[in-house]
Structures are given as C-alpha cells and as structure tokens.
Design a protein around this motif. Structure first.
Motif, PDB file in Angstrom:
ATOM      1  N   GLN A 207     -53.924 -43.965  16.165  1.00 20.55           N
ATOM      2  CA  GLN A 207     -54.705 -43.193  17.121  1.00 20.55           C
ATOM      3  C   GLN A 207     -54.084 -43.284  18.517  1.00 20.55           C
ATOM      4  OE1 GLN A 207     -58.907 -44.145  17.263  1.00 20.55           O
ATOM      5  NE2 GLN A 207     -59.081 -43.442  19.378  1.00 20.55           N
ATOM      6  N   LYS A 208     -53.670 -44.471  18.924  1.00 20.25           N
ATOM      7  CA  LYS A 208     -53.053 -44.665  20.244  1.00 20.25           C
ATOM      8  C   LYS A 208     -51.732 -43.908  20.337  1.00 20.25           C
ATOM      9  CE  LYS A 208     -51.286 -48.405  23.216  1.00 20.25           C
ATOM     10  NZ  LYS A 208     -49.862 -48.072  23.124  1.00 20.25           N
ATOM     11  N   LEU A 209     -50.907 -43.995  19.281  1.00 20.35           N
ATOM     12  CA  LEU A 209     -49.612 -43.307  19.297  1.00 20.35           C
ATOM     13  C   LEU A 209     -49.783 -41.797  19.271  1.00 20.35           C
ATOM     14  CD1 LEU A 209     -47.627 -45.617  16.846  1.00 20.35           C
ATOM     15  CD2 LEU A 209     -47.375 -45.471  19.330  1.00 20.35           C
ATOM     16  N   LEU A 210     -50.808 -41.305  18.574  1.00 20.84           N
ATOM     17  CA  LEU A 210     -51.067 -39.865  18.551  1.00 20.84           C
ATOM     18  C   LEU A 210     -51.471 -39.376  19.945  1.00 20.84           C
ATOM     19  CD1 LEU A 210     -51.303 -37.256  16.928  1.00 20.84           C
ATOM     20  CD2 LEU A 210     -53.666 -37.887  16.377  1.00 20.84           C
ATOM     21  N   ASP A 211     -52.287 -40.159  20.646  1.00 19.50           N
ATOM     22  CA  ASP A 211     -52.663 -39.798  22.014  1.00 19.50           C
ATOM     23  C   ASP A 211     -51.428 -39.755  22.918  1.00 19.50           C
ATOM     24  OD1 ASP A 211     -55.312 -39.635  21.293  1.00 19.50           O
ATOM     25  OD2 ASP A 211     -55.807 -41.676  21.955  1.00 19.50           O
ATOM     26  N   GLU A 212     -50.506 -40.700  22.724  1.00 20.31           N
ATOM     27  CA  GLU A 212     -49.277 -40.715  23.520  1.00 20.31           C
ATOM     28  C   GLU A 212     -48.407 -39.498  23.204  1.00 20.31           C
ATOM     29  OE1 GLU A 212     -47.359 -44.415  22.763  1.00 20.31           O
ATOM     30  OE2 GLU A 212     -48.881 -45.627  23.811  1.00 20.31           O
ATOM     31  N   TYR A 213     -48.376 -39.094  21.936  1.00 18.63           N
ATOM     32  CA  TYR A 213     -47.604 -37.914  21.547  1.00 18.63           C
ATOM     33  C   TYR A 213     -48.175 -36.658  22.195  1.00 18.63           C
ATOM     34  CZ  TYR A 213     -46.072 -34.001  18.633  1.00 18.63           C
ATOM     35  OH  TYR A 213     -45.590 -32.789  18.194  1.00 18.63           O
ATOM     36  N   ILE A 214     -49.503 -36.511  22.158  1.00 20.57           N
ATOM     37  CA  ILE A 214     -50.139 -35.342  22.765  1.00 20.57           C
ATOM     38  C   ILE A 214     -49.888 -35.326  24.273  1.00 20.57           C
ATOM     39  CG2 ILE A 214     -52.366 -34.239  23.204  1.00 20.57           C
ATOM     40  CD1 ILE A 214     -53.310 -35.369  20.504  1.00 20.57           C
ATOM     41  N   GLU A 215     -49.935 -36.500  24.901  1.00 21.68           N
ATOM     42  CA  GLU A 215     -49.672 -36.589  26.334  1.00 21.68           C
ATOM     43  C   GLU A 215     -48.224 -36.231  26.649  1.00 21.68           C
ATOM     44  OE1 GLU A 215     -49.831 -39.921  29.945  1.00 21.68           O
ATOM     45  OE2 GLU A 215     -50.633 -40.394  27.957  1.00 21.68           O
ATOM     46  N   ALA A 216     -47.290 -36.663  25.777  1.00 26.72           N
ATOM     47  CA  ALA A 216     -45.874 -36.357  26.000  1.00 26.72           C
ATOM     48  C   ALA A 216     -45.600 -34.858  25.879  1.00 26.72           C
ATOM     49  CB  ALA A 216     -45.008 -37.121  25.007  1.00 26.72           C
TER      50      ALA A 216
END
Length: 466
Positions: A207-216
């Motif tokens: 979940q944390k990595l997916l949020d970082e991907y969307i932010e990137a």
C-alpha cells in the motif's frame, strides 16, 4: 451469491463494508457483512420500499431474499473465498501491474522494449517455468503464464526501468517486488503464525509503495486503483487462517483444462446440449489416455528385456527413485584430463583444471577420512587420468517451505532441446573465517572421478557471490 449491487456500488466488497473510495486502504478494518443485517434490510424493504431502499444501498444490497439464507448456521460472506489465480496472477498483476509496466517500457522507446524482450528470451529455462521469447506484445494469456511473467519481470527489467531513466517506472518495479512477496506468502502450502504475520505486514508495504508510485506519476496518474481486486489482499490471510492453504480455494489445478475443453467444444460438438457431449468426449479422452499409458509401459518393458545388463546399468532412468542425497544422470563418454583441457581451452574456468582438481582432492579426501590410494600422502593426477561427464543432476533435500523431502532437477547441457542449459544452485561453503556460508553458483561441469576404489560425484561451479 451474496447479491450485492456490483463494482460501482457504495460498498463493493462482498465480505466487509469498505467504502468504494477506500479499497486500497489496508490499514483500516471495516465492519464485516452479516446475513442478519441483509435479512433485516430486506424485511424493512418489504414493509417500506423507500426506507428499505435507503438502508439497502448503505450496504450495497439488493432487495432479494437469498435462497442460501436457508442453510442453517452459515454465513455466505464468510464462506466466500478468493481465487489467487484470478485475483492475483490474472487480476492484480495481469490486468493492472503488468499493463502499467508495458506503458512505462513503451514510453522509453523501441530500444527499451527490445532490451526487455531479449532479456526475457535469455532467461534460463527452468523446470515448471514457462519461457517467453518476448512479453511486450502480450495482451492476453492464461493466468499461469501471467504468474511466470511476474516471477521473471524484475530480472528482465531492472536495468531498463531505472530511477534515472524513469522514476515512476522504478517505483512501479518496487510495487511488483512487494506484490511478489505477498504472492509468495499466499502460495505457501504450510503456514505458521510468523508467515501469516509477515504476509499481512507486506500488504501494508505494498500500500505504501503504491502510494509512492501514484505520487511519482504526478499529473500522469490517470488510473483508478480503487477496484475490488486491489482490496482482496485485506481478507486473504483471514481466509487462510479459517480455511487452510490458498490451494484449497484456487482454480489453478484446473486452469490447463480450458484448452482441451475449448477445442472439444469448437471441433467436436454441434453447439447444442454441449454438457453431455463434453462429458462423453472427456470420458473418451480418459479411456484412450489409459490405454496409451499401458501400451507405452509394455513397450518400455520389452525394450528393457532387449538390453544387456551393462546397458541397463549405464542407462539413465531419470524417473526412477533414488535413496541418496544426489544422483548424477545423463552420462557421457569418459575423457582424459588432457582431452578435457583441449576441448575447453577457450573457457577460463577450465584453466589449470587438473591442478585445481588435484589440490581439491588432497584437501577434501583427508577432511572426510577417505584414504588416498596405495598409502600415498599426496595425490598427483596425470593427463591420462579420466573423468566421466554427466549432464543431469537430481538432488534430494528437505524443503524449507513444507519440511517434506523434495527433489530438484538441475541440468548442465550444451544443447538441451536446442538451447544451452547450465543451471544455478545454492550451496553451503565456508567463508574466510571457516564459518558456514550459503552462496549461489553457476554449474559449469558435472562429472565422476575414481580415486582408488572410491567413485566421487563432483561439480565445477562458478561462484556468483563475493
């Protein structure tokens, strides 16, 4: 089965009351759906359509009495189980992560797509692993193949989707790594509290990595990740605790049946009353397969009768059980050390092979209380000493997954089904301080060598760890 209103309803999960906008939030636990709540709301609707409809919509229920409510002491919402093959391999990876991956590679240009395809093609051919010549043009395939693509994709793309070339693509690879960790824990056949806890913790990492991907992605983030299969991980380890290993509720074992049934329907039925026709064809296939297996067994037994005793000893029967830790198969003709040197003169790993083998044997044999022949204190190999190459290795070992005896199959063959096949292995050795150390190695040459009356099974390997 539970008669919810569908994917676009307020609460699209059939197990809990998570809002549609929070399907990617795995840190919050929402109330579970119950049969009693559904019955109460349907009963209210039968008395007052307006008030009942409002209550039904809150839990995304339809105003229908479910026939399965008659099953006593049951809860439909708890009975529902995930199918890992379609939720993860075909769903979360195949339809979403893989689709995003191809977009990022395509954005980098044709050279990037070519590199990824070439590195997939160069991936070693392993037992029970589909091999792909290219993947950037794959838009639909079966779920088992999506699973094998996911297992290889990080190795084939790690030097393409780099942080420098594509920061968002690099963030996506991190998401795929976390997805693979979740899939690994879900796929285990034997669980402990520690593996279940590790799997649940990894869901939060994803979940944390997916949020970082969307932010990137920034303004390029057009995909909506709030879909039911993204939420499915929230319940999978609860399913495992209550119902056992995920293989108990996976459709994976029957996935390969799609092809034969599809061909039978297309080529051998008239499209009417297909159930009886398919069953009859399936029965005929089973009977013919049984007859074929018995004919093959008879042919094999007759062939063995024709062989001499020595030919039987030398023949490699790879399907036969063996009691030792290892078994070398696919024997080749014996070579002198001089011939071996000539045939591999261009390969650096074989430089000074005779000297290296001699040094190894003089250290190895005394360490394991194996006496040198003829009372010698130091063994010197001559150019006329022989070795017999083998190209197949079976290894019995205790699995760290389920603690059962497992057999691994390794090849070291210059032409295995038209391709060079030199497998890798994990071995136990010693570091500079004499402590045990596990390292990966590349198998270059497997052989038997006789010292006195002792036949030794040996392998030349290239260490891949420093």
């Amino acid at each position: 089965m539970v008669l919810i209103r569908g994917l676009n309803s307020a609460c699209p999960c059939p197990i809990c009351l998570v809002p549609r906008e929070e399907l990617t939030d795995h840190s919050t636990t929402y109330p579970k759906c119950t049969v009693k709540d559904a019955q109460d709301r349907v009963e209210l609707w039968s008395r007052d359509h307006i008030a009942g409809e409002a209550e039904l919509k809150k839990q995304s229920l339809r105003p229908i009495k479910n026939a399965l409510w008659k099953v006593k002491l049951s809860n439909l919402h708890d009975a529902l189980s995930q199918d890992p093959l379609h939720v993860y391999h075909k769903g979360k990876f195949g339809d979403h992560l893989f689709d995003e991956f191809k977009k990022h590679v395509k954005a980098l240009g044709h050279a990037a797509e070519k590199t990824v395809d070439e590195q997939f093609d160069a991936f070693p051919r392993w037992r029970n692993l589909n091999h792909f010549d290219c993947i950037t043009n794959i838009y639909f395939t079966d779920s088992n193949k999506f699973q094998d693509i996911s297992r290889q994709i990080i190795y084939a793309a790690q030097n393409v989707l780099t942080r420098v070339e594509d920061e968002a693509g690099y963030a996506l690879l991190k998401c795929i790594v976390s997805y693979l960790h979740i899939d690994m824990y879900v796929s285990l056949d034997v669980h402990t509290e520690s593996t279940l806890a590790a799997g649940e913790a990894e869901i939060l990492v994803f979940q944390k990595l997916l949020d970082e991907y969307i932010e990137a992605l920034g303004d390029d983030a057009t995909k909506n990740w709030n879909f039911p299969k993204a939420h499915a991980s929230k319940h999978v380890f609860t399913d495992i605790r209550e119902k056992g290993a995920a293989r108990n509720f996976s459709t994976g074992p029957n996935e390969k049946q799609h092809g034969p049934i599809k061909r039978a329907y297309k080529l051998q039925t008239n499209g009417k009353d297909i159930t009886n026709q398919i069953l009859r064809l399936d029965h005929m296939t089973l009977v013919s397969g049984l007859i074929r297996s018995r004919v093959d067994y008879l042919d094999e037994e007759r062939r063995k009768v024709m062989l001499s005793e020595r030919e039987l000893e030398e023949e490699d029967l790879d399907d036969q059980p063996f009691g030792r830790h290892i078994h070398l198969g696919a024997p080749q003709h014996s070579l002198t050390l001089s011939q071996l040197k000539e045939e591999n003169a261009s390969k650096p790993a074989f430089a000074q092979f005779r000297k290296k083998l001699s040094l190894f044997l003089n250290n190895f044999l005394p360490a394991y209380n194996i006496p040198l022949p003829d009372g010698k204190t130091w063994l010197i190999l001559s150019a006329r000493d022989t070795v017999q190459e083998h190209r197949f290795l079976k290894v019995n070992y205790e699995s760290a997954v389920d603690w059962k005896l497992t057999t691994d199959y390794l090849w070291c063959n210059p032409s295995f089904h038209g391709h060079e096949q030199r497998d890798c292995a994990l071995i136990c050795t010693n570091d500079n301080d004499g402590n045990d150390k596990n390292i990966f190695v590349h198998i270059l040459f497997m052989f038997k060598h006789t010292v006195g009356s002792k036949v030794l099974d040996l392998t030349l390997v290239l260490p891949m760890d420093l």
